[in-house]
Design an enzyme around this catalytic site. Sequence first.
Site, mmCIF file in Angstrom:
data_model
loop_
_atom_site.group_PDB
_atom_site.id
_atom_site.type_symbol
_atom_site.label_atom_id
_atom_site.label_comp_id
_atom_site.label_asym_id
_atom_site.label_seq_id
_atom_site.Cartn_x
_atom_site.Cartn_y
_atom_site.Cartn_z
ATOM 1 C CD1 TRP A 112 6.934 -4.628 -0.093
ATOM 2 C CD2 TRP A 112 5.585 -3.396 1.605
ATOM 3 N NE1 TRP A 112 6.048 -3.779 -0.610
ATOM 4 C CE2 TRP A 112 5.101 -3.276 0.058
ATOM 5 C CE3 TRP A 112 4.751 -2.142 2.643
ATOM 6 C CZ2 TRP A 112 3.406 -2.747 -0.541
ATOM 7 C CZ3 TRP A 112 3.856 -1.722 1.903
ATOM 8 C CH2 TRP A 112 3.758 -1.984 0.311
ATOM 9 C CG ASP A 113 5.590 -8.692 0.417
ATOM 10 O OD1 ASP A 113 6.646 -8.072 -0.408
ATOM 11 O OD2 ASP A 113 4.763 -9.742 -0.881
ATOM 12 C CD GLU B 205 6.618 -2.380 -7.000
ATOM 13 O OE1 GLU B 205 6.345 -3.602 -8.281
ATOM 14 O OE2 GLU B 205 7.228 -2.516 -6.554
ATOM 15 C CE LYS C 245 2.803 -4.541 -9.486
ATOM 16 N NZ LYS C 245 3.618 -4.793 -9.341
ATOM 17 C CD GLN C 246 1.597 -2.584 -4.312
ATOM 18 O OE1 GLN C 246 1.937 -2.394 -5.591
ATOM 19 N NE2 GLN C 246 1.459 -2.449 -3.245
#
Lengths: 760, 760
Positions: free
Chosen positions: B351-352, B478, B590-591
Amino acid sequence: MSWTIESSKLNQSDLLTNESLFFLGNGYLGVRGNFEEGYSEGDKSIRGTYINAFHDKVDIEYGEKLHGFPDTQEKLLNIMDAQSVQVWLDDERFSLFEGEVLDFQRKLRMDQGYSERIVHWRSPKGKEVNITFKRLVSFVNREVFVQEITVDPVKGVERIAIHSELEGDVSNFVDPDDPRVASGHAKRLAAGAVYETDGCHVAGAETHETKMSVCCSSKTFSDKENHDYESNIEGAKAQETYTFSGEEKITFTKRNVYMDSMRYGQNLEKKAVQLQGELADDRFEDFLEEQARYLNDFWKTSDILIDGDDDLQQGIRFNMYHLLQSVGKDPKSNIAAKGLSGEGYEGHYFWDTEIYMFPFFLMTNPEIAKNLLLHRHSLLDSARQRAKDIGHTRGALFPWRTITGGESSAFFPAGTAQYHINGDIAYSYIQYYMVSGDEDFFRNEMAEVLFETSRLWLEVGHFHNGQFRIDSVTGPDEYTCIVNNNYYTNVMAKNNLLWAGKIYDHLKKEDPERLTELMNDLEAEEEEIEMWKEAAEKMFLPYNEELKINEQDDTFLQKGKWDLDTTPKDKYPLLLNYHPLLLYRYQVCKQADTVLAHFLLEDFTDQDTIEHSYNYYEAVTTHDSSLSFCVFSIMASKLGQKEKAYDYFSKTSRLDIDNLHGNTKDGLHMANMGGTWMGIVYGFAGLRVKESNVHFSPYLPEQWGSLEFNIRYRNCLINLKLTEGKVVYTLVEGDAVRIFHMDSEISLDPGVPVEKRTSL
Amino acid sequence: MSWTIESSKLNQSDLLTNESLFFLGNGYLGVRGNFEEGYSEGDKSIRGTYINAFHDKVDIEYGEKLHGFPDTQEKLLNIMDAQSVQVWLDDERFSLFEGEVLDFQRKLRMDQGYSERIVHWRSPKGKEVNITFKRLVSFVNREVFVQEITVDPVKGVERIAIHSELEGDVSNFVDPDDPRVASGHAKRLAAGAVYETDGCHVAGAETHETKMSVCCSSKTFSDKENHDYESNIEGAKAQETYTFSGEEKITFTKRNVYMDSMRYGQNLEKKAVQLQGELADDRFEDFLEEQARYLNDFWKTSDILIDGDDDLQQGIRFNMYHLLQSVGKDPKSNIAAKGLSGEGYEGHYFWDTEIYMFPFFLMTNPEIAKNLLLHRHSLLDSARQRAKDIGHTRGALFPWRTITGGESSAFFPAGTAQYHINGDIAYSYIQYYMVSGDEDFFRNEMAEVLFETSRLWLEVGHFHNGQFRIDSVTGPDEYTCIVNNNYYTNVMAKNNLLWAGKIYDHLKKEDPERLTELMNDLEAEEEEIEMWKEAAEKMFLPYNEELKINEQDDTFLQKGKWDLDTTPKDKYPLLLNYHPLLLYRYQVCKQADTVLAHFLLEDFTDQDTIEHSYNYYEAVTTHDSSLSFCVFSIMASKLGQKEKAYDYFSKTSRLDIDNLHGNTKDGLHMANMGGTWMGIVYGFAGLRVKESNVHFSPYLPEQWGSLEFNIRYRNCLINLKLTEGKVVYTLVEGDAVRIFHMDSEISLDPGVPVEKRTSL
């Protein structure tokens, strides 16, 4: 026929299934029911001999390996094969797949503890013979697997030859297509050269990684002095041939002694030969005599008598017999998910032990039950290390599947995430204590295990808005993984924490010295105990007001319902046909989860909730796990749904005999076997063990004329006999005991039957 | 220095990092910045040459494999190595790790598109020489990787020898200790024998499983006619040696042409030799000229000018340059997580692409952006099959990681469970349409992809109590896997469904013929579209009244908070130090997850919720993913938290140059590179693409004197120049355009600057 299992089937699928059904074992050694003489070419057979806990370590491969995933897995090994014996009539080799089988019967004799095959056979060239193969794995001499072959010539036989083999170089079975069977690492045993000494053939081998060794000494006898003998050794294989005249019946005996380094240390081969010497000339009949005596004792206590359904009677005995054959009776071993009957699940021990198999032993053979608890206790250091590996700071996390303590689960959502294993183990300790009143055990192993598991619950859960909550775990239902506040997990944790607090209070009062010692050993602080008590008290047990049920977890009821009605039959078990994510997304259960919790710990909820929950979850459960039917049967009994109770019970008691799950070839479903016993004793007889006492709420299924069994409780043996509308309690052993019948306490005195009316 | 990246470091760690930083590529071919002459013995180097999407399939191993787990994984392959060129001064071989390095500079020239190493070296025996290595991977002739080595003798050199190699037999890099790097399957290419023809050396190879082929033809030139020449072929390796007198400077050129069967079909070797012929005598300078022209065009549109911070200026250009070098420009390729700079993540597309890299191309190079969308469209059949494999009945599920469409994720909780990939792809299609107004694309690829993804949302979610809910998925974070109603997933699904409905309505009105065709192709029913609309309308978007934030998922806020303050620095990233289950159990991200959703789709919530959410989630986010800083920078800008915005931005722009994640050796963090651009354009300049128009809410970071960049919108090129307190908009290309500045619409006419005050 209820004391024997019989089969005369020879098709491929039944042969494989029968290898498991006719396996023989004694908790130490297990030998699958393979044919001595082999099969026809191309037929599949899982030829196996196992020693409980004898294993190697194999690497676990991951496409993506994250922190704390175990690197290796323990794996029960198939060991040297002593089963093979061929019979030759002149130049023709006996085979059930050639010539003409005039008669063939195969029997497992559960009263006496052996199996036999009786064959009347005509060879392709028209020669005729009766052959009987008998075998026995001794409960008294656990190292011994003895075989007896008699050949009785009927017509045209000039010479009879018996060709016996000892094969040291063996592998495990692999099936890359079935996730429930190993797909690699078949060859884990380095076989040494076979040799002959003191009249025995000796085969030794060593595992690749664990460097455990195992050996087999095999000695053969014939009942006729007049014969030719030839022997030949090639590498790891020994062959012997006895040749007799074809005039009279001959009897051939093969006595195999197995030893492993976990129990027998060094110089195994010497010891195994020495034991052969001590056994002198003992042959099949000699072992059989002891065996029958042993089993007589076993059945005297453990048997369940059913009047009215021979099939179920047979199924029940079959299950108890196989539990006895598989359960470890020494400190190195437990009871594997498949017992010693096959290689499925790699010989691992699961929660199956504590929740499904332990109760049978607890109530009939408490010394075996205690051994299971001590074995778990011996894994405590590994469990402490595992907790640290995950990232916890204290406490112990028992492995989901293991042999000697290492987590052997390669798929954590339905493995390590099942933290309830800790609560299950604590539960079995508490049950044992309540039944036995074993104070020494209470102060020592039980205190230590319950303290360390309680510490872990504090690591896993947290307080939130006045509740103690446990997030990101998986309950028993593997179709719903990684959830918050799984009811089963939380209530088992609550029980665990409560009892740890009780132990603490008790020791503080009664044995402060032991308490100090324990606290020092564990580097535990008093404040921790306060936290355990608070966590137990405030444990969040999800409940849905509208449905009046305990929710399986925080969000289970918000998910969509799987449409079981329109799912084609060939799509079951669902796990073999749908991606786990799809299953997680629905209200669909592989097995009893909340319903199981209601069975184990009924006092943490009320009868209405139990009933509503049963009805709700029954409708969304596929019973794809063999651990499910028995629990639904027990709870149907409790709720007076007698027809259902009987129906579920029927499915448990013959699950393996009738190969209902289609994979009996890989080994028997041991937990289900324990579940059958529970279906009767906890189900129909309504047994519950409470802190104060044992309680019964019995009824007799209308399909039966009577039901009779014993249970052990506090040094007493209590006999229950149920007939229509009534039960008679008799104290068979022990001085006096008080029990509960339908909420009222009664006293039993030795030999004085007490009759009570049963529930409708 | 902002047009060049320089380094003179020679320690092991920097060398590995520099191999990624100095990689050269053109979207088709990528060559890591390895030293031509090699390293000192024992030094680690990841020597690599890659063609975008050129891959083999390798088996994925599982300890326990469940239904729908992919059997194989695609893997980008390292291909034949043409980099090697050694320089000998008489009997001494040049090495930066021996003798005395009097001067060493290494440069990546981003304005002209090449790299060079300039060395002044004294040999162990005291001979002195200047050597320059130049290399270039051509944007104009994508097959060409050309090297030029000049050797200028200074002292004591009698003979100069150039030893050049072409090695066909190569492997991929493996590291069993790092989950982010492959641990096996190194050797996947069968190399053919190298041969010489038409003045070229030719190496060919074929992949083991996919049977793709690749070849390299290499041709060498010297500028001096007077030299000795020797060549030698052994198996898959060709060696050539040119020997010159040591009197004067010599220039050696090596021109390598790479072709693969995905793009060039059969007879690759012939074609590669033929191309060498067509390129005639073109050498480094000839390619450089074209290269500089190409880059001049690129920078003219794409450059971002910052006055006031050379380091950031350099970092930004570095990132844009590498995006250009890595992005696929043909229908077979996309842009990998590590671009063409290394082997990390196996060359997979994630998906980046859509969320982090596509925006840069969309707003500066729309034809490249469109190619990325078309590539995804080409995977639609695979995505349909994948949905079926999981157990869905219709729709398409795009793979979490892939090259040609097969799901290559081996760990589904942080792989396949990220269903949001479908919404991400739909989002990029919608963005493209809004920017380009490309109606043809809208009716065709966009309609098909949005219909098929919408169908899948209906499969994944369900209606419950008047809400449309999506259970058992994983959002971008994640550290929190397999949850219900992840806000990000749900809002992206809502957007996807809404637009599918819009497309349907639009086509029904404007192009019913196309609609009929599409509905027939997809076997879709009109009722489905009503369901999409209803699901969009009723999509459940979790919101917490008390905190006034969107909840990351149904239960995130009920979990305990991870104590980030007391977690030791060496325990980050957490995923390398804690079992995932432990992480799932906490409020720790994580993000960016909900914060990212607020950036992408701000209109589905309100400003207050956005602000509270930002503050809440910022406190629980570790930024262990390189996809995090940029989003927090953009949103800090939006919320006027300028210091934070700048701070996060600084960390994105130099993440690789300064190796902040410690793993740049495995390849550059391409998404973060796109994120840097977004931090400026979406962050500081406040760009948002809406259905009606583009909107800006710009401000200039106080650390800078000015900021200037262009964006493309509907055939227009718009220049923004920000100085303190004001912005000037200029229409550089195009007739006229209307845009929004701080919620007010303004018109731009060609060449007429419009000045506006910026936010504080």
